[in-house]
Design an enzyme around this catalytic site. Structure first.
Site, mmCIF file in Angstrom:
data_model
loop_
_atom_site.group_PDB
_atom_site.id
_atom_site.type_symbol
_atom_site.label_atom_id
_atom_site.label_comp_id
_atom_site.label_asym_id
_atom_site.label_seq_id
_atom_site.Cartn_x
_atom_site.Cartn_y
_atom_site.Cartn_z
ATOM 1 N N LEU B 135 5.768 -5.032 5.495
ATOM 2 C CA LEU B 135 6.604 -3.852 5.258
ATOM 3 C C LEU B 135 7.086 -3.287 6.599
ATOM 4 C CD1 LEU B 135 7.754 -1.666 3.344
ATOM 5 C CD2 LEU B 135 5.596 -0.419 3.601
ATOM 6 N N GLY B 141 8.114 2.158 11.407
ATOM 7 C CA GLY B 141 6.696 2.220 11.082
ATOM 8 C C GLY B 141 6.447 3.286 10.032
ATOM 9 N N CYS B 242 1.366 0.198 -3.227
ATOM 10 C CA CYS B 242 0.390 -0.716 -2.611
ATOM 11 C C CYS B 242 -0.401 0.011 -1.531
ATOM 12 C CB CYS B 242 1.091 -1.913 -1.967
ATOM 13 S SG CYS B 242 1.997 -2.953 -3.114
ATOM 14 N N GLU B 368 -1.673 2.281 8.046
ATOM 15 C CA GLU B 368 -1.706 2.712 6.638
ATOM 16 C C GLU B 368 -1.418 4.202 6.522
ATOM 17 O OE1 GLU B 368 -2.111 0.872 3.956
ATOM 18 O OE2 GLU B 368 -2.583 -1.039 4.907
ATOM 19 N N THR B 370 -0.117 7.076 9.521
ATOM 20 C CA THR B 370 -0.843 7.648 10.656
ATOM 21 C C THR B 370 -1.536 8.928 10.199
ATOM 22 O OG1 THR B 370 0.943 9.086 11.369
ATOM 23 C CG2 THR B 370 0.984 6.821 12.229
#
Lengths: 263, 392
Positions: B135, B141, B242, B368, B370
């Site tokens: 991703l 990010g 997810c 996952e 920040t």
């Protein structure tokens, strides 16, 4: 092959043991209970055997309610059935009483082989397996590190001082498992879920035609006078040797000879 | 070694059922036998123990909380406890399992075709195949919605172009779940290792998660079949679902790391003698550090456990997951720092597990989602205003 595995539920070997208030038992608060490690070898051998030759594994324990968790662990690893003879607090450590209870539970159950750990790591007596064999009228091989299975007999290696002895025995027999017999598996997580659906048969000692209070009383062959922890280790002695290594070495030899008496 | 269970002031074990405890203890034992004796070497040498993957599969760690295709079907709490025990070993090992379960198996099970499920779930669950999740991109990010990777239909194929970065398991993966813009919004694709135009480059020089593979995925006119798309995916919400799954596992995993550094610090403090033959554990400043760690771990456990119970009841919101990930990873990072201080110089060498955990957590703190982004998610929950994309 019908295999019976005798399991005992013991304090985790990593537990910090404290003596109970009566000075005769351990303080069970905060203790984590596990399947005795030698019984894991017994169970693994039974699982390997039934996986290769077919059959089923029944795990039997004689212990208090909490011992059911040990049975569930064995079921999670692949045992098919479990029998829980509820009790055992008052006969703890009395190998003959335990063997009598197990023998009474096993005598009418079909079995080609009975496997036990060489000893429970709780009281370390190592007598239950051989006594059980005598009570059942079966041969036994103790301290086994290797087994070659045939349909009606086995060839087993048993550990003896400095080597091993090769013993042939007819089946059925009682075998006590020593470290080295195999590498016990981990319970698969799926097995843990499946274990919930497997049966645990609950039995009272009385239902086996035995009287637990008599086993722990007039018929007892074992009683604990007191339990004590090993004495705390004394602090080690350090000999400073940087300035005069020769003198330090001489001092060390003297202490080893006079105090430690190693030679 | 000190066991937190021997210091269980809040009788936490009694909040777990028998299966949950058995799952935890089984995984703990596996980690103690198979990971802890080697982890310092793996981390030092920057190697990921590929040989353990089928073992994890056999144990049932991969996809443990799903029940399709013979998977174990554990509840969310037991799944969380697996993560805790893996990360008590190492955050890199836990990351491997998180990616495989929450970021690869989960989207295939949720949005994959029957054919995709039948092909991949048994392989991924048994550890005979490895997956990764693409991703994040070099320039996107915290804001994945800006992604540049595109997929366009070309006759009977899709053509993928773009780049993904910081992908756990990237170069060891047999299949990558790749998220790309399409004419129909963001969609997920299963890209197999051999796909023409697909290559990977590992990130080198990592001081963190050294026992885990991290890679860039490069797609140059990468041609994949028409049926490589996950048919049920329709937008950015799919990969975000997810991430919620993975973050849930991290909230538990971080506690495992905190337990490891706390136990190391307590043992060290009780055995390190200074100032007149007394252990440093007798110093008030050291006790304060130990108490802080213990206090926060106990709170973190209750947080993770209630989150797990909510998840099993279908009531865990993604904001609740953010709160637990944010808190527990922060706690773990602080615990690692305090443990490092208590260990003095010994805290920087790999004879002790502390520096490895400390360095690992620097990653966990910002992956996952920040720490700061989770703060903003919660800020939006409280105020209704998304601070990362404020209204004009």
């Amino acid at each position: 092959m019908k295999c019976i595995v005798c399991m005992t539920h013991v304090p985790d070997t990593a537990s910090v043991i404290k003596i109970g208030a009566d000075g005769k038992h351990i303080d069970e608060s905060g203790i984590k209970w596990i399947v005795s490690p030698y019984d894991e070898y017994a169970l693994e051998e039974a699982l390997l055997l039934t996986e290769s030759k077919g059959g089923e594994v029944t795990v039997v324990t004689y212990g208090p309610q909490r011992a059911e968790a040990g049975l569930r662990e064995c079921l999670a690893r692949g045992a098919h059935n479990a029998v829980h003879i509820v009790g055992g607090e008052s006969t703890l450590g009395d190998s003959l009483a335990i063997a009598k209870v197990l023998a009474a539970a096993l005598k009418d159950r079909e079995h080609d082989v009975v496997l036990c750990g060489i000893k429970g790591v709780g009281t370390d007596n190592a007598q239950v397996g051989p006594m059980l064999a005598e009570l059942l009228g079966l041969p036994h091989v103790s301290g086994v590190t290797k087994i070659e299975w045939s349909d009606a007999s086995i060839v087993a290696h048993r550990e003896v001082e400095g080597g091993y002895e090769v013993v042939e025995s007819p089946l059925p027999a009682v075998i006590t498992a020593q470290k080295g017999l195999n590498e016990p598996r981990y319970a698969a997580l799926k097995g843990i879920m499946a274990a919930k659906r497997k049966p645990v048969e609950k039995l009272e000692v009385g239902a086996l035609g035995l009287d637990e209070s008599a086993l722990a009383g007039v018929e007892a062959t074992y009683s604990v006078r007191s339990l004590e922890l090993p004495p705390a280790k004394e602090a080690g002695k350090i000999i400073q040797g940087e300035d005069d290594p020769k003198a330090a070495a001489a001092e060390l030899v003297k202490l080893l000879a006079d105090e430690a008496k190693v030679f | 070694m000190t066991e937190l269970s021997q210091l269980d002031l809040y009788h936490m074990d009694e909040l777990l059922n028998e299966d949950e405890r058995m799952v935890r203890d089984t995984v703990r034992r596996w980690v103690e036998d198979r990971i802890l004796p080697h982890i310092e070497e793996w981390a030092w040498e920057c190697t990921f123990p590929l040989e353990l993957v089928p073992e994890m599969g056999k144990l049932g760690i991969l996809g443990a909380n799903y029940s399709d295709f013979g998977l174990p079907g554990l509840n969310a709490v037991a799944y969380g406890l697996i993560n805790q025990e893996l990360e008590r070993g190492d955050s890199g090992l836990r990351s491997f399992a998180s990616v495989q379960s929450a970021l690869v198996m989960y989207p295939i099970l949720q949005w994959g075709s029957q054919e995709q499920k039948e092909r991949w779930i048994p392989l991924l669950g048994s550890g005979h195949a490895i997956g990764c999740f693409g991703l994040t991109e070099p320039d996107f990010g915290s804001n994945p919605g800006g992604m540049r990777t595109r997929a366009v239909r070309d006759g009977g194929h899709w053509i993928l172009n773009g780049e993904k970065a910081w992908i756990t398991n990237g170069s060891i993966a047999d299949v990558a779940v790749v998220w790309a813009r399409t004419g129909e919004g963001v969609r997920g694709f299963l890209v197999e290792r051999e796909a023409p135009g697909f290559s990977t480059v590992d990130h080198h020089g990592k001081y963190s998660l050294r026992a885990s593979v991290t890679s860039q995925l490069v797609f140059q006119d990468c041609q994949i079949p028409a049926n490589a798309v996950l048919p049920g995916t329709t937008g950015l919400k799919n990969p975000l679902f997810c991430l919620t799954q993975a973050r849930y596992g991290i909230a538990w995993g971080a506690l495992g790391s905190a337990m490891a550094t706390f136990a190391a610090a307590l043992d060290y403090a009780k055995s390190r003698i200074q100032f007149g033959g007394k252990p440093i554990a007798s110093h008030q400043l050291v006790q304060e550090k130990l108490v802080w760690m213990y206090n926060e771990i106990v709170k973190g456990q209750l947080l993770a456990l209630q989150l797990g119970r909510l998840k099993d009841a279908g009531k865990a919101s993604h904001q609740a997951v953010s709160l637990a990930k944010r808190n527990n990873v922060w706690v773990a990072r602080e615990c690692a720092k305090l443990a490092r201080e208590i260990h003095g110089a010994n805290g920087i060498v790999n004879e002790y597990p502390v520096m490895r955990h400390l360095m690992n957590l620097e990653t966990v703190y910002t992956y996952e989602g920040t720490h700061d982004i989770h703060t903003l998610i919660l800020g939006q929950y409280l105020t209704g205003i998304p601070a990362y994309e404020p209204p004009a």
